[in-house]
Design a protein around this motif. Structure first.
Motif, PDB file in Angstrom:
ATOM      1  N   LYS A  16      -7.599 109.594 -23.901  1.00  0.00           N
ATOM      2  CA  LYS A  16      -7.189 108.305 -24.444  1.00  0.00           C
ATOM      3  C   LYS A  16      -7.908 108.002 -25.749  1.00  0.00           C
ATOM      4  O   LYS A  16      -7.342 107.426 -26.654  1.00  0.00           O
ATOM      5  CB  LYS A  16      -7.486 107.174 -23.444  1.00  0.00           C
ATOM      6  CG  LYS A  16      -6.782 107.319 -22.117  1.00  0.00           C
ATOM      7  CD  LYS A  16      -5.319 107.086 -22.281  1.00  0.00           C
ATOM      8  CE  LYS A  16      -4.633 107.143 -20.929  1.00  0.00           C
ATOM      9  NZ  LYS A  16      -3.215 107.171 -21.002  1.00  0.00           N
ATOM     10  N   VAL A  22     -15.393 108.222 -29.594  1.00  0.00           N
ATOM     11  CA  VAL A  22     -16.341 107.968 -28.499  1.00  0.00           C
ATOM     12  C   VAL A  22     -17.773 108.044 -29.040  1.00  0.00           C
ATOM     13  O   VAL A  22     -18.625 107.239 -28.666  1.00  0.00           O
ATOM     14  CB  VAL A  22     -16.126 108.950 -27.327  1.00  0.00           C
ATOM     15  CG1 VAL A  22     -17.135 108.696 -26.214  1.00  0.00           C
ATOM     16  CG2 VAL A  22     -14.711 108.838 -26.780  1.00  0.00           C
ATOM     17  N   TYR A 101     -19.970 119.066 -28.239  1.00  0.00           N
ATOM     18  CA  TYR A 101     -20.325 117.852 -27.496  1.00  0.00           C
ATOM     19  C   TYR A 101     -21.837 117.751 -27.311  1.00  0.00           C
ATOM     20  O   TYR A 101     -22.387 116.651 -27.291  1.00  0.00           O
ATOM     21  CB  TYR A 101     -19.586 117.811 -26.161  1.00  0.00           C
ATOM     22  CG  TYR A 101     -18.083 117.827 -26.334  1.00  0.00           C
ATOM     23  CD1 TYR A 101     -17.468 117.147 -27.383  1.00  0.00           C
ATOM     24  CD2 TYR A 101     -17.265 118.535 -25.468  1.00  0.00           C
ATOM     25  CE1 TYR A 101     -16.096 117.171 -27.562  1.00  0.00           C
ATOM     26  CE2 TYR A 101     -15.880 118.558 -25.627  1.00  0.00           C
ATOM     27  CZ  TYR A 101     -15.309 117.878 -26.679  1.00  0.00           C
ATOM     28  OH  TYR A 101     -13.947 117.901 -26.844  1.00  0.00           O
ATOM     29  N   LEU A 126     -23.486 107.626 -19.885  1.00  0.00           N
ATOM     30  CA  LEU A 126     -22.105 107.150 -19.886  1.00  0.00           C
ATOM     31  C   LEU A 126     -21.245 108.016 -20.811  1.00  0.00           C
ATOM     32  O   LEU A 126     -20.114 108.382 -20.469  1.00  0.00           O
ATOM     33  CB  LEU A 126     -22.044 105.682 -20.314  1.00  0.00           C
ATOM     34  CG  LEU A 126     -20.679 105.020 -20.281  1.00  0.00           C
ATOM     35  CD1 LEU A 126     -20.109 105.024 -18.865  1.00  0.00           C
ATOM     36  CD2 LEU A 126     -20.778 103.586 -20.799  1.00  0.00           C
ATOM     37  N   PHE A 127     -21.769 108.353 -21.972  1.00  0.00           N
ATOM     38  CA  PHE A 127     -21.076 109.222 -22.919  1.00  0.00           C
ATOM     39  C   PHE A 127     -20.784 110.586 -22.282  1.00  0.00           C
ATOM     40  O   PHE A 127     -19.657 111.086 -22.358  1.00  0.00           O
ATOM     41  CB  PHE A 127     -21.940 109.390 -24.180  1.00  0.00           C
ATOM     42  CG  PHE A 127     -21.378 110.349 -25.183  1.00  0.00           C
ATOM     43  CD1 PHE A 127     -20.412 109.942 -26.084  1.00  0.00           C
ATOM     44  CD2 PHE A 127     -21.823 111.664 -25.238  1.00  0.00           C
ATOM     45  CE1 PHE A 127     -19.893 110.826 -27.023  1.00  0.00           C
ATOM     46  CE2 PHE A 127     -21.312 112.549 -26.166  1.00  0.00           C
ATOM     47  CZ  PHE A 127     -20.343 112.133 -27.058  1.00  0.00           C
ATOM     48  N   TRP A 129     -20.690 111.383 -19.084  1.00  0.00           N
ATOM     49  CA  TRP A 129     -19.725 111.224 -17.983  1.00  0.00           C
ATOM     50  C   TRP A 129     -18.301 111.096 -18.536  1.00  0.00           C
ATOM     51  O   TRP A 129     -17.394 111.777 -18.071  1.00  0.00           O
ATOM     52  CB  TRP A 129     -20.069 110.000 -17.135  1.00  0.00           C
ATOM     53  CG  TRP A 129     -18.979 109.696 -16.149  1.00  0.00           C
ATOM     54  CD1 TRP A 129     -18.776 110.280 -14.938  1.00  0.00           C
ATOM     55  CD2 TRP A 129     -17.907 108.763 -16.329  1.00  0.00           C
ATOM     56  NE1 TRP A 129     -17.645 109.772 -14.348  1.00  0.00           N
ATOM     57  CE2 TRP A 129     -17.088 108.836 -15.179  1.00  0.00           C
ATOM     58  CE3 TRP A 129     -17.559 107.874 -17.341  1.00  0.00           C
ATOM     59  CZ2 TRP A 129     -15.947 108.045 -15.028  1.00  0.00           C
ATOM     60  CZ3 TRP A 129     -16.424 107.105 -17.189  1.00  0.00           C
ATOM     61  CH2 TRP A 129     -15.633 107.191 -16.032  1.00  0.00           C
ATOM     62  N   TYR A 130     -18.129 110.228 -19.524  1.00  0.00           N
ATOM     63  CA  TYR A 130     -16.799 109.998 -20.072  1.00  0.00           C
ATOM     64  C   TYR A 130     -16.214 111.293 -20.640  1.00  0.00           C
ATOM     65  O   TYR A 130     -15.074 111.656 -20.351  1.00  0.00           O
ATOM     66  CB  TYR A 130     -16.819 108.905 -21.150  1.00  0.00           C
ATOM     67  CG  TYR A 130     -15.447 108.663 -21.730  1.00  0.00           C
ATOM     68  CD1 TYR A 130     -14.574 107.772 -21.120  1.00  0.00           C
ATOM     69  CD2 TYR A 130     -15.000 109.358 -22.843  1.00  0.00           C
ATOM     70  CE1 TYR A 130     -13.292 107.566 -21.622  1.00  0.00           C
ATOM     71  CE2 TYR A 130     -13.727 109.167 -23.346  1.00  0.00           C
ATOM     72  CZ  TYR A 130     -12.881 108.274 -22.732  1.00  0.00           C
ATOM     73  OH  TYR A 130     -11.618 108.097 -23.228  1.00  0.00           O
ATOM     74  N   LEU A 131     -16.985 111.975 -21.481  1.00  0.00           N
ATOM     75  CA  LEU A 131     -16.473 113.207 -22.078  1.00  0.00           C
ATOM     76  C   LEU A 131     -16.177 114.269 -21.029  1.00  0.00           C
ATOM     77  O   LEU A 131     -15.179 114.973 -21.121  1.00  0.00           O
ATOM     78  CB  LEU A 131     -17.464 113.768 -23.096  1.00  0.00           C
ATOM     79  CG  LEU A 131     -17.349 113.231 -24.505  1.00  0.00           C
ATOM     80  CD1 LEU A 131     -18.248 114.006 -25.449  1.00  0.00           C
ATOM     81  CD2 LEU A 131     -15.938 113.243 -25.028  1.00  0.00           C
ATOM     82  N   THR A 132     -17.048 114.374 -20.032  1.00  0.00           N
ATOM     83  CA  THR A 132     -16.827 115.368 -18.980  1.00  0.00           C
ATOM     84  C   THR A 132     -15.530 115.085 -18.240  1.00  0.00           C
ATOM     85  O   THR A 132     -14.703 115.984 -18.039  1.00  0.00           O
ATOM     86  CB  THR A 132     -18.007 115.402 -18.002  1.00  0.00           C
ATOM     87  OG1 THR A 132     -19.197 115.767 -18.722  1.00  0.00           O
ATOM     88  CG2 THR A 132     -17.774 116.402 -16.887  1.00  0.00           C
ATOM     89  N   GLU A 133     -15.317 113.855 -17.838  1.00  0.00           N
ATOM     90  CA  GLU A 133     -14.143 113.507 -17.017  1.00  0.00           C
ATOM     91  C   GLU A 133     -12.837 113.464 -17.804  1.00  0.00           C
ATOM     92  O   GLU A 133     -11.816 113.928 -17.320  1.00  0.00           O
ATOM     93  CB  GLU A 133     -14.356 112.155 -16.330  1.00  0.00           C
ATOM     94  CG  GLU A 133     -15.400 112.202 -15.242  1.00  0.00           C
ATOM     95  CD  GLU A 133     -15.086 113.184 -14.129  1.00  0.00           C
ATOM     96  OE1 GLU A 133     -13.910 113.288 -13.710  1.00  0.00           O
ATOM     97  OE2 GLU A 133     -16.017 113.875 -13.679  1.00  0.00           O
ATOM     98  N   PHE A 134     -12.872 112.906 -19.002  1.00  0.00           N
ATOM     99  CA  PHE A 134     -11.623 112.632 -19.713  1.00  0.00           C
ATOM    100  C   PHE A 134     -11.346 113.564 -20.883  1.00  0.00           C
ATOM    101  O   PHE A 134     -10.281 113.483 -21.491  1.00  0.00           O
ATOM    102  CB  PHE A 134     -11.583 111.180 -20.175  1.00  0.00           C
ATOM    103  CG  PHE A 134     -11.616 110.233 -19.013  1.00  0.00           C
ATOM    104  CD1 PHE A 134     -10.489 110.039 -18.227  1.00  0.00           C
ATOM    105  CD2 PHE A 134     -12.782 109.571 -18.665  1.00  0.00           C
ATOM    106  CE1 PHE A 134     -10.512 109.189 -17.136  1.00  0.00           C
ATOM    107  CE2 PHE A 134     -12.819 108.716 -17.576  1.00  0.00           C
ATOM    108  CZ  PHE A 134     -11.689 108.528 -16.807  1.00  0.00           C
ATOM    109  N   GLN A 135     -12.274 114.453 -21.203  1.00  0.00           N
ATOM    110  CA  GLN A 135     -12.043 115.412 -22.272  1.00  0.00           C
ATOM    111  C   GLN A 135     -12.277 116.838 -21.789  1.00  0.00           C
ATOM    112  O   GLN A 135     -11.392 117.673 -21.868  1.00  0.00           O
ATOM    113  CB  GLN A 135     -12.953 115.110 -23.468  1.00  0.00           C
ATOM    114  CG  GLN A 135     -12.760 116.061 -24.636  1.00  0.00           C
ATOM    115  CD  GLN A 135     -11.386 115.971 -25.259  1.00  0.00           C
ATOM    116  OE1 GLN A 135     -10.819 114.889 -25.368  1.00  0.00           O
ATOM    117  NE2 GLN A 135     -10.823 117.103 -25.651  1.00  0.00           N
TER     118      GLN A 135
END
Length: 162
Positions: A16, A22, A101, A126-127, A129-135
């Motif tokens: 997204k 990010v 990353y 948080l960064f 986690w976000y990159l791992t899950e959504f990228q």
């Protein structure tokens, strides 16, 4: 009902927010943390030197990783994984499947060190986690489909982050 990883793996859930955005959000949160929560900041000896070392390391790793993609004549655009035509496994990609990353994390740590903000303890996890899950996980699913056994062998030998 399907779980989150199945939704991501099936391509229903996709990127997204592009990773550079990010990173900018993370940098902004660190800046705001320093400005709005001064009691969560501290000064320490070598603070600026540490920030410079982290910044230089992040830039060097990021440029090296980017150079490997350019030399392989494949896309480095994280929003178009379907255009990848070569599995890059040399250079720093021998040690991390995601050195770009890792470089981003170093940039965040650099700014956090510069400001001395302890909000880094929330922003960086948080960064990641976000990159791992959504990228990263969607990228990995795509690479597995595209490169099959070659990618699975690479994945078995090289860590996701470091």
């Amino acid at each position: 009902m399907a779980n989150l990883s199945n939704l991501i793996g099936d391509g229903i859930m996709h990127l997204k927010v592009p990773p550079p955005v990010v990173v900018l959000i993370g940098l902004g949160l660190l800046y705001l943390g320093d400005r709005q929560l001064p009691s969560f900041s501290l000064a320490f000896p070598g603070q600026i030197s540490l920030a410079i070392v982290l910044l230089a390391s992040g830039l060097a790793i990021g440029f090296h990783a980017l150079f490997r993609f350019i030399m392989a004549k494949t896309t480095f655009n994280p929003t178009t994984p379907d255009k990848v035509n070569v599995l890059v496994t040399n250079g720093l990609y021998r040690f991390s499947r995601n050195p770009m990353y890792v470089a981003d994390v170093l940039l965040l740590l650099s700014l956090a060190a510069y400001y001395g903000t302890l909000t880094v303890a929330a922003v960086v996890p948080l960064f990641i986690w976000y990159l791992t899950e959504f990228q990263i996980k969607p990228e990995e699913d795509h690479l597995k489909r595209k490169f099959g056994k070659d990618y699975l062998a690479y994945k078995a030998q090289v860590r996701r982050w470091v």
